[in-house]
Motif scaffolding. Structure first.
Motif, mmCIF file in Angstrom:
data_model
loop_
_atom_site.group_PDB
_atom_site.id
_atom_site.type_symbol
_atom_site.label_atom_id
_atom_site.label_comp_id
_atom_site.label_asym_id
_atom_site.label_seq_id
_atom_site.Cartn_x
_atom_site.Cartn_y
_atom_site.Cartn_z
ATOM 1 N N TRP A 239 12.662 30.775 -9.616
ATOM 2 C CA TRP A 239 12.036 29.645 -8.904
ATOM 3 C C TRP A 239 11.664 30.059 -7.474
ATOM 4 O O TRP A 239 10.579 29.755 -6.983
ATOM 5 N N LEU A 240 12.599 30.782 -6.811
ATOM 6 C CA LEU A 240 12.328 31.281 -5.454
ATOM 7 C C LEU A 240 11.168 32.271 -5.455
ATOM 8 O O LEU A 240 10.290 32.230 -4.588
ATOM 9 N N LYS A 241 11.156 33.148 -6.433
ATOM 10 C CA LYS A 241 10.074 34.130 -6.556
ATOM 11 C C LYS A 241 8.728 33.444 -6.753
ATOM 12 O O LYS A 241 7.729 33.847 -6.168
ATOM 13 N N LEU A 242 8.723 32.437 -7.597
ATOM 14 C CA LEU A 242 7.475 31.699 -7.854
ATOM 15 C C LEU A 242 6.951 31.085 -6.561
ATOM 16 O O LEU A 242 5.767 31.180 -6.254
ATOM 17 N N ARG A 243 7.860 30.477 -5.821
ATOM 18 C CA ARG A 243 7.450 29.833 -4.577
ATOM 19 C C ARG A 243 6.916 30.877 -3.593
ATOM 20 O O ARG A 243 5.909 30.674 -2.933
ATOM 21 N N HIS A 244 7.608 32.002 -3.531
ATOM 22 C CA HIS A 244 7.229 33.047 -2.587
ATOM 23 C C HIS A 244 5.900 33.704 -2.976
ATOM 24 O O HIS A 244 5.031 33.927 -2.132
ATOM 25 N N GLN A 245 5.733 34.018 -4.233
ATOM 26 C CA GLN A 245 4.551 34.780 -4.661
ATOM 27 C C GLN A 245 3.314 33.916 -4.887
ATOM 28 O O GLN A 245 2.197 34.397 -4.750
ATOM 29 N N THR A 246 3.512 32.653 -5.281
ATOM 30 C CA THR A 246 2.343 31.823 -5.625
ATOM 31 C C THR A 246 2.116 30.698 -4.613
ATOM 32 O O THR A 246 1.053 30.091 -4.603
ATOM 33 N N GLY A 247 3.127 30.396 -3.798
ATOM 34 C CA GLY A 247 2.999 29.287 -2.856
ATOM 35 C C GLY A 247 3.092 27.924 -3.531
ATOM 36 O O GLY A 247 2.886 26.898 -2.892
ATOM 37 N N VAL A 248 3.405 27.904 -4.822
ATOM 38 C CA VAL A 248 3.493 26.633 -5.548
ATOM 39 C C VAL A 248 4.960 26.288 -5.776
ATOM 40 O O VAL A 248 5.761 27.144 -6.155
ATOM 41 N N GLU A 249 5.309 25.012 -5.548
ATOM 42 C CA GLU A 249 6.663 24.571 -5.866
ATOM 43 C C GLU A 249 6.704 24.085 -7.312
ATOM 44 O O GLU A 249 5.979 23.170 -7.686
ATOM 45 N N PHE A 250 7.545 24.712 -8.113
ATOM 46 C CA PHE A 250 7.717 24.284 -9.499
ATOM 47 C C PHE A 250 8.972 23.435 -9.622
ATOM 48 O O PHE A 250 9.771 23.341 -8.690
ATOM 49 N N ASP A 251 9.135 22.834 -10.789
ATOM 50 C CA ASP A 251 10.298 22.003 -11.042
ATOM 51 C C ASP A 251 11.501 22.903 -11.349
ATOM 52 O O ASP A 251 11.335 24.017 -11.838
ATOM 53 N N LEU A 252 12.708 22.453 -11.032
ATOM 54 C CA LEU A 252 13.892 23.292 -11.191
ATOM 55 C C LEU A 252 14.612 23.106 -12.532
ATOM 56 O O LEU A 252 15.538 23.841 -12.845
ATOM 57 N N LEU A 253 14.203 22.123 -13.305
ATOM 58 C CA LEU A 253 14.885 21.863 -14.573
ATOM 59 C C LEU A 253 14.214 22.564 -15.756
ATOM 60 O O LEU A 253 14.877 23.077 -16.642
ATOM 61 N N TYR A 254 12.888 22.533 -15.787
ATOM 62 C CA TYR A 254 12.152 23.061 -16.931
ATOM 63 C C TYR A 254 11.433 24.375 -16.627
ATOM 64 O O TYR A 254 11.387 25.275 -17.464
ATOM 65 N N ASP A 255 10.828 24.469 -15.454
ATOM 66 C CA ASP A 255 9.961 25.614 -15.185
ATOM 67 C C ASP A 255 10.674 26.973 -15.131
ATOM 68 O O ASP A 255 10.093 27.970 -15.561
ATOM 69 N N PRO A 256 11.935 27.056 -14.613
ATOM 70 C CA PRO A 256 12.574 28.376 -14.632
ATOM 71 C C PRO A 256 12.690 28.943 -16.057
ATOM 72 O O PRO A 256 12.312 30.077 -16.307
ATOM 73 N N LYS A 257 13.150 28.132 -16.981
ATOM 74 C CA LYS A 257 13.238 28.599 -18.379
ATOM 75 C C LYS A 257 11.841 28.884 -18.919
ATOM 76 O O LYS A 257 11.621 29.847 -19.660
ATOM 77 N N GLY A 258 10.890 28.037 -18.545
ATOM 78 C CA GLY A 258 9.507 28.225 -18.986
ATOM 79 C C GLY A 258 8.966 29.578 -18.554
ATOM 80 O O GLY A 258 8.479 30.359 -19.385
ATOM 81 N N TRP A 259 9.081 29.884 -17.285
ATOM 82 C CA TRP A 259 8.530 31.144 -16.778
ATOM 83 C C TRP A 259 9.306 32.347 -17.286
ATOM 84 O O TRP A 259 8.731 33.384 -17.586
ATOM 85 N N MET A 260 10.622 32.235 -17.384
ATOM 86 C CA MET A 260 11.402 33.367 -17.909
ATOM 87 C C MET A 260 10.953 33.689 -19.333
ATOM 88 O O MET A 260 10.797 34.847 -19.705
ATOM 89 N N THR A 261 10.733 32.640 -20.119
ATOM 90 C CA THR A 261 10.338 32.838 -21.508
ATOM 91 C C THR A 261 8.932 33.428 -21.590
ATOM 92 O O THR A 261 8.682 34.350 -22.367
#
Ligand SMILES: *Cc1c(COP(=O)(O)O)cnc(C)c1O
Length: 312
Positions: A239-261
């Protein structure tokens, strides 16, 4: 409050971990009513229900659906009664996130099992998480937006990824993309991962809404089991990486598993990929402090250097 939706939601290009993704910004549909809940409850927003005075629903005390229903009730001038199985003391004392915002909109919360109560007159009952057939109306619009964009871009075969809770959004999205592309050279394939239960649970949810498996999205999963709402170090990291690299805030419940997958399957499944940002960022208000407390080393100023290295 007025509901005017930012349709079609924008599609951006992002770079993450050196890969290019398209990002469907459903989180930008409306400042108070965004993401897939805006899609799932769109049917209720669009129609008049003169006989309805109250929404009744149930679920967790921090759910995005609960908050979205509080907005819907407010816009419609309806009451909103919401059943939960418990409210932690700290949340009662210090309301925050979705819970706080929903109370502000007049939600009446009941710690009680709604199944014990008969449906009253003038009540609109909404399934936990908005798992309703009516969701197909708004999710169908999402399918239209994606297929129209895909055609405009000249992308013959597009893969779309979104993480699932009840699976309602993924299922209706796949079904409607298939309907829209039938007999055309376009292909729009939906991929998802279960965040709430396991793959078998998600398949069961799909079957309850649609018996014909030809309409089902493809389920991808990770070997490790992730429990919904639990705080995993790697979830916070991505989630931290996403915010840092894309500048977009994602959700903490679903998106981490989503992006890892999704990242774990990139080698196997060739893009282009479009990731659907389904909103839920208000919920971060309660999740983020918990992550920060648990993983101080990833958060604190002292470790800024380590954090930056992580994000490189
Ligand atoms: C509700 C929600 C989901 C899950 O949607 P389903 O249709 O239940 O699968 C995913 N992401 C976010 C941010 C949500 O709020």
């Amino acid at each position: 409050m007025q509901l005017s939706f930012n349709f079609p939601s924008p599609i951006e290009t992002i770079l993450f971990e050196g890969e290019r993704f398209f990002l469907k910004r459903d989180d930008l549909i409306h400042s108070d009513f965004s993401g897939n809940k805006a899609r799932k409850f769109y049917y209720y927003v669009m129609h008049d229900f003169p006989e309805i005075q109250k929404i009744v629903s149930s679920g967790s005390n921090q759910s995005n659906a609960m908050y979205s229903l509080s907005v819907l009730a407010k816009v419609k001038g309806w009451d909103f009664e919401y059943f939960v199985d418990h409210i932690p003391d700290y949340l009662r004392e210090y309301p925050q996130g979705n819970y706080k915002a929903a109370l502000k909109h007049g939600m009446k919360i009941r710690v009680q099992n709604p199944g014990l109560r008969a449906q009253g007159e003038g009540e609109l009952w909404i399934e936990e998480g908005g798992r309703q057939r009516e969701a197909e109306v708004g999710v169908g619009l999402l399918a239209e937006e994606i297929v129209a964009w895909q055609q405009e871009q000249g992308i013959n075969s597009l893969k779309v990824f979104l993480p699932s809770g009840t699976g309602t959004t993924a299922l209706f999205l796949q079904k409607n993309c298939l309907l829209l592309t039938a007999g055309r050279s376009l292909k729009t394939a939906i991929f998802t991962t279960p965040c709430v239960g396991d793959a078998a649970y998600l398949k069961k949810q799909f079957l309850e809404l649609e018996v014909d498996e030809a309409w089902h999205p493809m389920i991808l999963d990770l070997e490790k089991k992730y429990h919904f709402g639990k705080l995993y170090r790697e979830s916070y990291k991505i989630w931290l990486k996403l915010r840092h690299q894309t500048g977009v805030e994602f959700d903490l419940l679903y998106d981490p598993k989503g992006w890892m997958t999704l990242l774990a399957h990139l080698e196997l499944l060739e893009g282009p990929w479009l990731y659907v940002h389904q909103g839920g960022v208000l919920g971060n208000e309660s999740m983020l402090p918990r992550y920060e407390r648990k993983y101080k080393d990833l958060t604190s100023e002292n470790n800024r250097e380590q954090y930056n290295k992580l994000c490189e």
